[in-house]
Design a protein around this motif. Structure first.
Motif, mmCIF file in Angstrom:
data_model
loop_
_atom_site.group_PDB
_atom_site.id
_atom_site.type_symbol
_atom_site.label_atom_id
_atom_site.label_comp_id
_atom_site.label_asym_id
_atom_site.label_seq_id
_atom_site.Cartn_x
_atom_site.Cartn_y
_atom_site.Cartn_z
ATOM 1 N N LYS A 1 -26.967 0.525 -8.269
ATOM 2 C CA LYS A 1 -25.616 1.415 -8.611
ATOM 3 C C LYS A 1 -24.363 0.813 -9.803
ATOM 4 N N GLU A 2 -24.998 -0.836 -9.800
ATOM 5 C CA GLU A 2 -24.416 -0.834 -10.946
ATOM 6 C C GLU A 2 -25.246 -0.046 -12.569
ATOM 7 N N LEU A 3 -26.799 0.424 -12.575
ATOM 8 C CA LEU A 3 -26.930 0.874 -13.626
ATOM 9 C C LEU A 3 -26.948 2.504 -13.492
ATOM 10 N N ILE A 4 -26.337 3.223 -12.360
ATOM 11 C CA ILE A 4 -26.156 4.312 -12.088
ATOM 12 C C ILE A 4 -24.805 4.343 -13.320
ATOM 13 N N LYS A 5 -24.123 3.556 -12.872
ATOM 14 C CA LYS A 5 -22.564 3.425 -13.573
ATOM 15 C C LYS A 5 -22.608 3.609 -14.506
ATOM 16 N N GLY A 6 -23.451 3.148 -15.428
ATOM 17 C CA GLY A 6 -23.837 2.723 -16.886
ATOM 18 C C GLY A 6 -23.360 1.525 -17.165
ATOM 19 N N PRO A 7 -23.770 1.685 -19.042
ATOM 20 C CA PRO A 7 -22.892 -0.154 -19.781
ATOM 21 C C PRO A 7 -21.520 0.249 -19.188
ATOM 22 N N SER A 8 -21.520 -1.062 -19.829
ATOM 23 C CA SER A 8 -20.093 -1.921 -20.002
ATOM 24 C C SER A 8 -19.321 -0.761 -21.016
ATOM 25 N N LYS A 9 -18.305 -1.007 -21.372
ATOM 26 C CA LYS A 9 -17.749 0.394 -22.174
ATOM 27 C C LYS A 9 -17.759 -0.335 -24.180
ATOM 28 N N ASN A 10 -17.526 -2.061 -23.675
ATOM 29 C CA ASN A 10 -17.250 -2.397 -24.725
ATOM 30 C C ASN A 10 -18.619 -3.252 -25.423
ATOM 31 N N THR A 11 -19.952 -2.127 -25.171
ATOM 32 C CA THR A 11 -20.592 -2.551 -25.271
ATOM 33 C C THR A 11 -21.219 -1.040 -26.706
ATOM 34 N N GLU A 12 -22.602 -1.234 -27.232
ATOM 35 C CA GLU A 12 -23.000 0.055 -27.748
ATOM 36 C C GLU A 12 -24.460 0.394 -26.635
ATOM 37 N N LEU A 13 -24.839 -0.331 -25.318
ATOM 38 C CA LEU A 13 -25.889 0.131 -25.327
ATOM 39 C C LEU A 13 -25.693 1.858 -24.348
ATOM 40 N N LYS A 14 -26.559 2.822 -23.720
ATOM 41 C CA LYS A 14 -26.581 3.764 -23.515
ATOM 42 C C LYS A 14 -27.166 3.762 -22.380
ATOM 43 N N ALA A 15 -27.043 4.404 -21.380
ATOM 44 C CA ALA A 15 -27.217 5.012 -19.713
ATOM 45 C C ALA A 15 -28.451 5.514 -19.839
ATOM 46 N N THR A 16 -28.975 5.317 -19.124
ATOM 47 C CA THR A 16 -31.002 5.459 -18.542
ATOM 48 C C THR A 16 -30.582 6.338 -17.714
ATOM 49 N N ILE A 17 -30.082 6.554 -16.490
ATOM 50 C CA ILE A 17 -29.762 7.179 -15.585
ATOM 51 C C ILE A 17 -28.811 8.501 -15.481
ATOM 52 N N PRO A 18 -29.354 9.443 -15.500
ATOM 53 C CA PRO A 18 -28.363 10.403 -15.959
ATOM 54 C C PRO A 18 -26.973 10.775 -15.123
ATOM 55 N N GLU A 19 -26.524 12.326 -15.708
ATOM 56 C CA GLU A 19 -25.138 12.057 -14.610
ATOM 57 C C GLU A 19 -25.187 12.569 -13.759
ATOM 58 N N GLY A 20 -24.186 12.454 -12.313
ATOM 59 C CA GLY A 20 -24.673 12.863 -10.864
ATOM 60 C C GLY A 20 -25.353 12.320 -10.179
ATOM 61 N N THR A 21 -27.106 11.008 -10.744
ATOM 62 C CA THR A 21 -27.884 10.687 -9.944
ATOM 63 C C THR A 21 -27.560 9.917 -8.892
ATOM 64 N N LYS A 22 -27.556 9.279 -7.959
ATOM 65 C CA LYS A 22 -27.299 8.865 -7.150
ATOM 66 C C LYS A 22 -27.881 7.919 -6.154
ATOM 67 N N LEU A 23 -27.948 7.197 -5.414
ATOM 68 C CA LEU A 23 -28.913 6.016 -4.298
ATOM 69 C C LEU A 23 -29.309 6.142 -2.993
ATOM 70 N N ARG A 24 -29.508 7.540 -2.519
ATOM 71 C CA ARG A 24 -29.775 7.907 -1.707
ATOM 72 C C ARG A 24 -29.405 6.732 -0.055
ATOM 73 N N THR A 25 -30.420 6.075 -0.309
ATOM 74 C CA THR A 25 -30.282 4.683 1.245
ATOM 75 C C THR A 25 -30.152 3.096 -0.391
#
Length: 178
Positions: free
Chosen positions: A67-91
């Protein structure tokens, strides 16, 4: 030189303020792997989560990590999200025989840009984040409850993935917002 304040510290020690120390008490450090600045490697971000949220249950902790990976990296970093927007963990993440099964919604594939390198970063951001936990050796993916033969063409997607250290950047981990 004032010798009272000029104490020696080991170079490797991390000095944190009292406020930060209070914030991380009763919290568990987790390592989340996101894409580095130029999307070539994965770089870990250390985030602290409440022990109450994680408990001692590996499945619960694995679920929090995804769930934290889906949220993406903290704003204070230059890291980039790896999980596409809109993706959910189903279970919740299920662990059987040291293999964690993660069931994502179809957006993981539908909203993904594609390309072998981008697919690899997405897959291994999840795999490396979860195999950092004791009791998880490999990660298996499902999309909408079903195993798919391939991701978007770049990767066979129906077998469990082991950890990959070669994709991890040599740069030191980034500290997320506490």
């Amino acid at each position: 030189i004032n010798e009272d304040t000029d104490e020696l510290r080991p170079v490797s020690s991390v000095v944190i303020s009292e406020d930060e120390a209070v914030k991380i008490m009763d919290k568990n450090p987790i390592y989340l792997y996101f894409a580095n600045e130029d999307n070539t490697k994965l770089r870990p971000e250390i985030r602290y989560i409440k022990l109450a949220d994680a408990g001692k249950n590996t499945e619960k902790l694995a679920t929090v990590i995804v769930k934290e990976l889906i949220k993406g990296p903290s704003k204070n970093t230059e890291l980039k999200a790896t999980i596409p927007e809109g993706t959910k963990l189903r279970t919740s993440v299920i662990i059987e025989g040291r293999i964690a099964t993660v069931d994502f919604s179809k957006e993981l594939i539908e909203n993904h840009t594609g390309g072998k390198d981008a697919e690899k970063l997405t897959i291994y951001s999840v795999v490396n984040s979860l195999t950092g936990l004791e009791g998880i050796k490999k990660v298996k993916f499902k999309i909408d409850g079903k195993t798919k033969a391939e991701f978007k063409g770049g990767f066979k997607f129906d077998a469990p993935f082991p950890r990959s250290t070669s994709i991890i950047s040599k740069e030191s981990p980034v500290r997320g917002e506490i």
